[in-house]
Design an enzyme around this catalytic site. Structure first.
Site, PDB file in Angstrom:
ATOM      1  N   TYR A   1       0.808  -1.229   0.000  1.00  9.27           N
ATOM      2  CA  TYR A   1       0.000   0.000   0.000  1.00  9.27           C
ATOM      3  C   TYR A   1       0.841   1.278   0.000  1.00  9.27           C
ATOM      4  O   TYR A   1       0.322   2.368   0.197  1.00  9.27           O
ATOM      5  CB  TYR A   1      -0.948   0.014   1.201  1.00  9.27           C
TER       6      TYR A   1
ATOM      7  N   ASP B   1       9.585  -7.579  12.543  1.00  6.49           N
ATOM      8  CA  ASP B   1       9.738  -7.861  11.110  1.00  6.49           C
ATOM      9  C   ASP B   1      11.173  -7.569  10.658  1.00  6.49           C
ATOM     10  O   ASP B   1      11.393  -6.966   9.601  1.00  6.49           O
ATOM     11  CB  ASP B   1       8.749  -7.028  10.299  1.00  6.49           C
TER      12      ASP B   1
END
Length: 487
Positions: free
Chosen positions: A37, A149
């Site tokens: 996105y 992450d």
């Protein structure tokens, strides 16, 4: 401070025909990368110093509830987190179409591309990167933040020459306090800890596993559990067989140890953040940082104080300890003039340490070559003819005197200590007043000699060579040659 952009939602067309978003005050020059996105562009400010930045452009229409939460979390965290090894968020703005995150630009690209280009990285370079990565993670731990992450794609390099690593992309990050557990699957499968994939509950220790995978990939060119499917990856990770290092690859014992301790499937057996910081392969305490010079100055002040007081052995130790902070301080300093000034001061301190070593070095005592008639040792041996054990102890001490004269200090200390052990026992029980008086007097002399030798040996091995400039030069050479050039 965040604020809406006054620019209208429009796009700028480049000479290649690509459409860029438009943000007042900035000129977009090239696309750096894109995700689900968001797209990241290189841009520069129209005014001032025309600073180069990276602008993450998030398309509002592409955001769902989860991605909106991730974005808000990333902005919230990056506004607060300020560390040399974390990408800095300068500002954020928005208009009707986009949310803009204006961030620090890292011209070296990401670590993933670097590894693909070079296949494997030299241990020396990996060690430098790992220290910086761990430094950032310790900072996050201090603020109770878990990244969730960590992967080479989210580790950026500041330049193509002597780069610094910067952790980026905090979309999955969150505040986690000791004891907190998470159950939502987050991260990239290849770098996920076993407890995320197989148990579905985990805590901040998952980042330690990810660091281990990154370290492994840097050194060996691939992740330890590269798989064709998620099922295959799960099977490999949740296997009782210990993680094995590739056969035939030459890495140091310390490096191998830190990899295997990071890649422990059981988080309770995994190395802790505190242990990682102190591990001899990383040694964060002596890594280049903004505090290195301050630590060096503090230690060297104590050294000068001990020197002034005449506590030369302590002074030598402190001078040498300061070198362990001066070296990273010189590496951290960017100004060449300041670097040179630091090198000169360090050389002065190390020269003084060498002078002190010479001053406390046990001297060849001419009195050790006394005539037999004036030698207390000969008289003591004569007074101890009836005691074989005391005679043996005295002969051992006599050997120590000779070894000291010949500068065989380690042997001399061993023999002094061995002989004195027996002598001190005899002093408690000896009924021969003449022998006891002479033995007591000589025992003080021998203990003094032994103490001098011990003090000298304690500092004689300490390194006073100013290798700060050489180490820095070698490191830059590794990072700029064809072996490890980012370009």
């Amino acid at each position: 401070m965040s604020r809406p952009s006054s620019s209208r939602p429009c796009s700028a067309r480049t000479n290649t025909g690509n459409l860029f978003p438009s943000l007042q005050g900035f000129v977009f020059t090239e696309k750096l990368g894109s995700g689900t996105y968001a797209t990241v562009y290189k841009a520069y400010k129209k005014t001032g110093g025309r600073d180069v930045v990276a602008i993450k452009c998030v398309l509002k229409s592409g955001l769902n509830k989860a991605s909106t939460e991730n974005l808000l979390r990333e902005i919230e965290l990056l506004k607060k987190l300020k560390h040399p090894n974390i990408v800095e968020l300068y500002d954020f703005q928005w208009d009707e179409k986009y949310i803009f995150l204006i961030m620090e630009f890292c011209s070296g690209g990401d670590l993933s591309r670097f590894i693909r280009t070079k296949r494997t990285l030299p241990e020396r370079v990996v060690k430098k990167f790992l220290k910086q990565l761990v430094s950032a993670m310790l900072y996050l731990r201090e603020h109770n933040v878990a990244h969730m992450d960590l992967k080479p794609q989210n580790v950026l390099l500041t330049s193509s020459s002597n780069p610094t690593v910067k952790i980026a992309d905090f979309g999955f990050a969150k505040h986690m306090f000791d004891g907190d557990k998470e159950s939502v699957m987050k991260g990239s499968p290849l770098y996920m800890a076993p407890e995320i994939i197989c148990q579905k509950t985990y805590d901040a220790r998952v980042d330690l596993w990810s660091i281990g995978v990154i370290l492994y990939e840097c050194l060996f060119g691939r992740a330890p559990f590269a798989s064709k499917s998620f099922q295959e990856l799960g099977a490999k990770i949740w296997n009782d067989k210990p993680v094995e290092l590739p056969y035939g690859v030459n890495i140091s014992e310390d490096c191998g140890d830190v990899i295997t301790r990071l890649l422990q499937r059981d988080p309770d057996k995994r190395i802790t953040y505190e242990e990682l910081a102190k591990h001899s392969f990383i040694d964060i305490e002596h890594s280049p940082s903004s505090s290195s010079l301050q630590k060096a100055v503090s230690v060297v002040k104590d050294a000068v104080t001990e020197d002034t007081k005449g506590n030369y052995s302590n002074a030598i130790k402190l001078y040498c300890e300061s070198l362990e902070y001066f070296m990273p301080a010189i590496h951290y300093e960017k100004c060449e003039n300041k670097k040179e000034a630091l090198r000169k001061k360090v050389k002065e301190y190390m020269n003084r340490a060498e002078e002190l070593k010479k001053m406390i070095r046990p001297k060849k005592d001419s009195e050790m070559r006394r005539s037999v008639s004036s030698d207390p040792m000969e008289e003591l041996l004569d007074l101890s003819k009836d005691d074989e054990e005391l005679q043996a102890a005295l002969k051992v001490i006599k050997a120590a005197e000779i070894e000291e004269s010949n500068e065989e200090y380690e042997k001399a200390l061993t023999h002094y200590e061995l002989g004195l052990k027996t002598v001190i026992t005899y002093l408690k029980e000896d009924s021969n007043s003449r022998r006891k008086k002479l033995l007591s007097k000589q025992a003080q002399v021998w203990m003094s000699e032994a103490e001098k030798i011990k003090s000298f040996l304690d500092v004689s091995h300490l390194n006073t060579n100013d290798t700060s400039g050489q180490e820095e030069m070698e490191e830059n050479e590794h990072l700029q040659t064809g072996t490890c050039n980012l370009q």
